[in-house]
Design a protein around this motif. Structure first.
Motif, mmCIF file in Angstrom:
data_model
loop_
_atom_site.group_PDB
_atom_site.id
_atom_site.type_symbol
_atom_site.label_atom_id
_atom_site.label_comp_id
_atom_site.label_asym_id
_atom_site.label_seq_id
_atom_site.Cartn_x
_atom_site.Cartn_y
_atom_site.Cartn_z
ATOM 1 N N ILE A 1 -56.387 -28.549 -7.828
ATOM 2 C CA ILE A 1 -55.777 -28.314 -9.139
ATOM 3 C C ILE A 1 -55.345 -29.646 -9.756
ATOM 4 N N VAL A 2 -54.651 -30.461 -8.947
ATOM 5 C CA VAL A 2 -54.206 -31.760 -9.455
ATOM 6 C C VAL A 2 -55.414 -32.599 -9.835
ATOM 7 N N LEU A 3 -56.437 -32.529 -8.995
ATOM 8 C CA LEU A 3 -57.658 -33.274 -9.261
ATOM 9 C C LEU A 3 -58.249 -32.870 -10.614
ATOM 10 N N LEU A 4 -58.283 -31.561 -10.855
ATOM 11 C CA LEU A 4 -58.850 -31.075 -12.111
ATOM 12 C C LEU A 4 -58.015 -31.537 -13.298
ATOM 13 N N ILE A 5 -56.683 -31.470 -13.155
ATOM 14 C CA ILE A 5 -55.846 -31.851 -14.298
ATOM 15 C C ILE A 5 -55.963 -33.354 -14.562
ATOM 16 N N LEU B 1 -44.724 -21.626 -9.777
ATOM 17 C CA LEU B 1 -44.990 -22.745 -10.695
ATOM 18 C C LEU B 1 -44.045 -23.907 -10.430
ATOM 19 N N LEU B 2 -42.799 -23.604 -10.080
ATOM 20 C CA LEU B 2 -41.827 -24.681 -9.912
ATOM 21 C C LEU B 2 -41.669 -25.110 -8.467
ATOM 22 N N SER B 3 -42.447 -24.544 -7.550
ATOM 23 C CA SER B 3 -42.367 -25.047 -6.184
ATOM 24 C C SER B 3 -43.731 -25.504 -5.694
ATOM 25 N N LYS B 4 -44.629 -24.572 -5.480
ATOM 26 C CA LYS B 4 -45.915 -24.943 -4.908
ATOM 27 C C LYS B 4 -46.766 -25.724 -5.908
ATOM 28 N N PHE B 5 -46.711 -25.318 -7.168
ATOM 29 C CA PHE B 5 -47.546 -25.963 -8.178
ATOM 30 C C PHE B 5 -46.710 -26.817 -9.123
ATOM 31 N N LEU B 6 -45.672 -27.482 -8.574
ATOM 32 C CA LEU B 6 -44.792 -28.275 -9.439
ATOM 33 C C LEU B 6 -45.541 -29.435 -10.074
ATOM 34 N N LEU B 7 -46.303 -30.164 -9.253
ATOM 35 C CA LEU B 7 -46.997 -31.338 -9.791
ATOM 36 C C LEU B 7 -48.029 -30.946 -10.857
ATOM 37 N N PRO B 8 -48.912 -29.960 -10.582
ATOM 38 C CA PRO B 8 -49.825 -29.547 -11.645
ATOM 39 C C PRO B 8 -49.083 -29.071 -12.897
ATOM 40 N N PHE B 9 -47.970 -28.378 -12.685
ATOM 41 C CA PHE B 9 -47.194 -27.872 -13.822
ATOM 42 C C PHE B 9 -46.731 -29.018 -14.708
ATOM 43 N N ALA C 1 -48.056 -32.045 -14.677
ATOM 44 C CA ALA C 1 -49.200 -32.819 -15.158
ATOM 45 C C ALA C 1 -49.851 -32.155 -16.359
ATOM 46 N N VAL C 2 -49.789 -30.811 -16.410
ATOM 47 C CA VAL C 2 -50.384 -30.124 -17.553
ATOM 48 C C VAL C 2 -49.673 -30.519 -18.844
ATOM 49 N N SER C 3 -48.364 -30.801 -18.747
ATOM 50 C CA SER C 3 -47.665 -31.199 -19.968
ATOM 51 C C SER C 3 -48.217 -32.520 -20.484
ATOM 52 N N LEU C 4 -48.623 -33.404 -19.545
ATOM 53 C CA LEU C 4 -49.255 -34.646 -19.979
ATOM 54 C C LEU C 4 -50.598 -34.374 -20.648
#
Lengths: 474, 184
Positions: A125-129, B135-143, B145-148
């Motif tokens: 997911i991070v990779l995709l973003i 969203l605020l624990s496991k996927f915190l970083l993607p969450f 990063a999406v704002s960027l």
């Protein structure tokens, strides 16, 4: 659910990049664009400095979503170097390309942020973003110049890039469906005990990931956008795309395939076919090009083929070779495009016949360009030679004899198209073409000579770099 | 199962309509159809919050914006100009059928890697709580990063619409001397 462990040290590079971006946004309203560029360059250097203490610490953050392993850090440093060279040569060339506004620096910085995120990503997911941040900023950069060719290039890049991303997302979904994990290490661990009936799903997802990344790094037959976008975009943007985007996309590709999916059977043969096609088509298409920028675009495709050898080779050999080659490639490609940006009259670049007799008019630039072309073609003592040597030997030692032979033979053919412009510069009368632009170019000259000096230094003393890479990288 | 097949078929029809319609309004309506049938699929999976968000945000807000833009730009006229790549439609059909066929084959023996019963209990009846917690624990970083990603999209679109002004270099230096042998 507990909050994941967050390592501030590992986040520091991102925080610095973000602060730089914010500072540049504010400064853009107050001061001249060149001051913004200097700020951006300072930010990039501080970011690089904040990465170096992390080198051997193998930090990971956010439950493995962000990895500070030497592989990611080394490639992030290469990305920062490429962006630095792009900004440096833009200090004087941007005005002539009508790109002299702070938005250029801002989009570039955000693209670098996405690229570094991609290089350090520990899950899909991070990779995709990261990839999407990088790609979006690249689409905008390609379109930023108010000209027809730039708009066309940006549109083409956007449409084909979006297709590539869509295929990539599909692949990620299938891989997740087969393994139940997004994290790269989780996927690798799940491969061992995945149900046999899920292996076809996994293979299909893997192939889609290969295709999606193939779009981003320009592997044949997914390369068709490359010549048009590289030649249609402003040369400064082409410089940035050809080094930063390529490094980051390869970081993602190699990370996914070497760390997570190397245990999946069945993708190696398609990958071999794609690599062989890339090597053959990229090198032979470059032979026919008269426009120097398009020639360099096909050369970028061919270099994707060499770099993709790291995809199939054993990871312990492939990763150091990939990092060394990407460093070399960044230096020599950034240098070559910076020369084009200085020489061009407009952003259609220069034709090869424009280069006739360049030595008698601009001896310094001619010598620098000849050195960079010699390095691109893989002649010793430049770094291009040693880079090809380590990549080819990594592929050979992993048992890919046929691919290595194709790579070696096509790089012989490549000698012709790299050395023809070099020969024309020295042994030919100046062409009866209008005068080359007489504009200030001291910053571009610095960028070019840094590139030439760098290729020469790590070409003569490759151990300066290779020594650092003799350790577990991921 | 029958419900799933109907909804899946509806979303496929909407998707094909989106790309095949020559009138932009029809394309947008096809996309609305796809998004709504997706939302209903979420309902059948007990993901009620997700379904509501899908309807409100995608089928509602985003699609209304789409329609506004299509009407404002007067883009609703059917496209009648010549197709620059005439064979692409046939190629797309062939590859689409191939892909669909291989997906059917591949998914034949598919077994989910995690049991669905656990997933249902994790979902807690499709309430918003679990979504936010993940969203605020496991996927915190993607969450974050999406704002960027959204920031890049916003800055980029503004920069492309309001073409920024090209700035002159601060102190124009004297033009470089033409090199030796160069005819002015």
């Amino acid at each position: 659910m507990p909050l994941p462990h967050i390592s501030v040290m590992l986040l520091l590079p991102f925080i610095i990049l973000l602060l730089t971006t914010a500072a540049c946004t504010a400064l853009g309203f107050l001061v001249h664009r060149q001051a913004v560029t200097w700020t951006a360059m300072a930010g990039l250097i501080i970011t690089a400095a904040s990465l170096i203490p992390l080198w051997d610490r193998h930090l990971s953050s956010f439950g493995g979503a962000l990895l500070g392993d030497p592989f990611g850090i080394a490639l992030s440093l290469v990305i920062l170097l490429g962006a630095l060279l792009a900004l440096l040569s833009s200090l004087d060339s941007a005005k002539r390309s009508s790109l002299s506004f702070p938005e250029y620096d801002l989009m570039l910085l955000l693209g670098v942020l996405g690229s570094v995120l991609l290089a350090m990503a520990g899950n899909l997911i991070v990779l995709l973003i990261g990839l999407e941040i990088m790609s979006l900023s690249a689409y905008v950069l390609a379109t930023l110049q108010a000209s027809r060719s730039s708009e066309e290039a940006g549109m083409k890049y956007f449409l084909l890039g979006a297709v590539g991303s869509a295929v990539l997302i599909y692949g990620i979904a299938l891989v997740y469906g087969a393994t139940g994990h997004f994290g790269l290490s989780g996927i690798a661990a799940a491969l061992g005990h995945a149900a046999a009936s899920n292996l076809p799903v996994l293979l299909l997802g893997t192939l889609m990931l290969l295709v999606g990344f193939g779009f981003k790094v320009a592997l044949v037959p997914f390369h068709q956008w490359t010549p048009d976008v590289y030649s249609g975009s402003p040369t400064l943007v082409t410089l940035y795309m050809s080094v930063v985007i390529k490094t980051a996309a390869f970081a993602g590709l190699i990370r996914v395939f070497q760390m997570a999916l190397s245990g999946v059977h069945g993708w190696v043969i398609p990958a071999e076919v794609i690599i062989a096609l890339t090597l053959i088509l990229g090198n032979f298409a470059a032979l026919r090009e008269e426009n120097f920028k398009r020639m360099l675009a096909y050369s970028a495709v061919a270099h994707s083929g060499y770099l993709a050898l790291a995809l199939v080779a054993k990871s312990s050999l492939a990763e150091p070779a990939l990092i060394y080659y990407l460093l070399t490639y960044t230096l020599m490609n950034a240098g070559a495009f910076a020369v084009v940006a200085v020489l061009q009259r407009d952003d259609s670049g220069v034709t090869i016949s424009d280069l006739r007799g360049l030595y008698s008019r601009r001896p310094g630039l001619a010598v620098a360009l000849a050195a960079l072309l010699a390095s691109l073609s893989g002649l010793p003592p430049f770094a291009g030679f040693f880079g090809k040597f380590v990549l080819f030997s990594a592929a050979l030692q992993s048992g890919f004899v046929g691919l290595t032979v194709i790579a070696a033979v096509t790089s012989m053919a490549a000698l012709f198209y790299y050395l023809r412009p070099a020969a024309l510069m020295f042994f030919s009368e100046p062409a009866q073409t209008p005068q080359l632009p007489a504009a200030p170019r001291q910053y571009s000259a610095v960028a070019v000579w840094v590139a030439v000096g760098g290729t020469l230094l790590i070409g003569v003393l490759p151990n300066l770099v290779m020594q650092l890479l003799q350790r577990p990288l991921t | 199962m029958i419900l799933f097949l109907i909804l899946a078929l509806l979303s496929l029809v909407g998707g094909v309509l989106t790309i095949a319609a020559s009138n932009a309004i029809h394309a947008v309506l096809g996309l609305v159809g796809t998004l709504i049938s997706l939302a209903m699929l979420y309902v059948t999976l007990d993901a009620h919050f997700l379904a509501a968000v899908q309807v409100i945000v995608y089928a509602g807000a985003v699609m209304v914006l789409f329609l506004f833009v299509v009407m404002l730009l007067n883009a609703a006229r059917p496209v009648s100009s010549r197709d620059p790549i005439p064979y692409v439609r046939e190629l797309a059909v062939i590859f689409g059928v191939l892909l669909a066929g291989s997906l059917l084959l591949v998914l034949n023996g598919y077994a989910p890697p995690r049991s669905l019963a656990n997933a249902a209990s994790d979902l807690a009846g499709g309430a918003p709580g679990p979504v936010g917690a993940v969203l605020l624990s496991k996927f915190l970083l993607p969450f974050e990063a999406v704002s960027l990603l959204l920031l890049v999209a916003v800055i980029g679109s503004v920069a492309l619409v309001l073409r920024p002004q090209v700035q002159e270099d601060p102190a124009p230096e004297p033009a470089a001397q033409p090199g030796r042998g160069e005819t002015a």
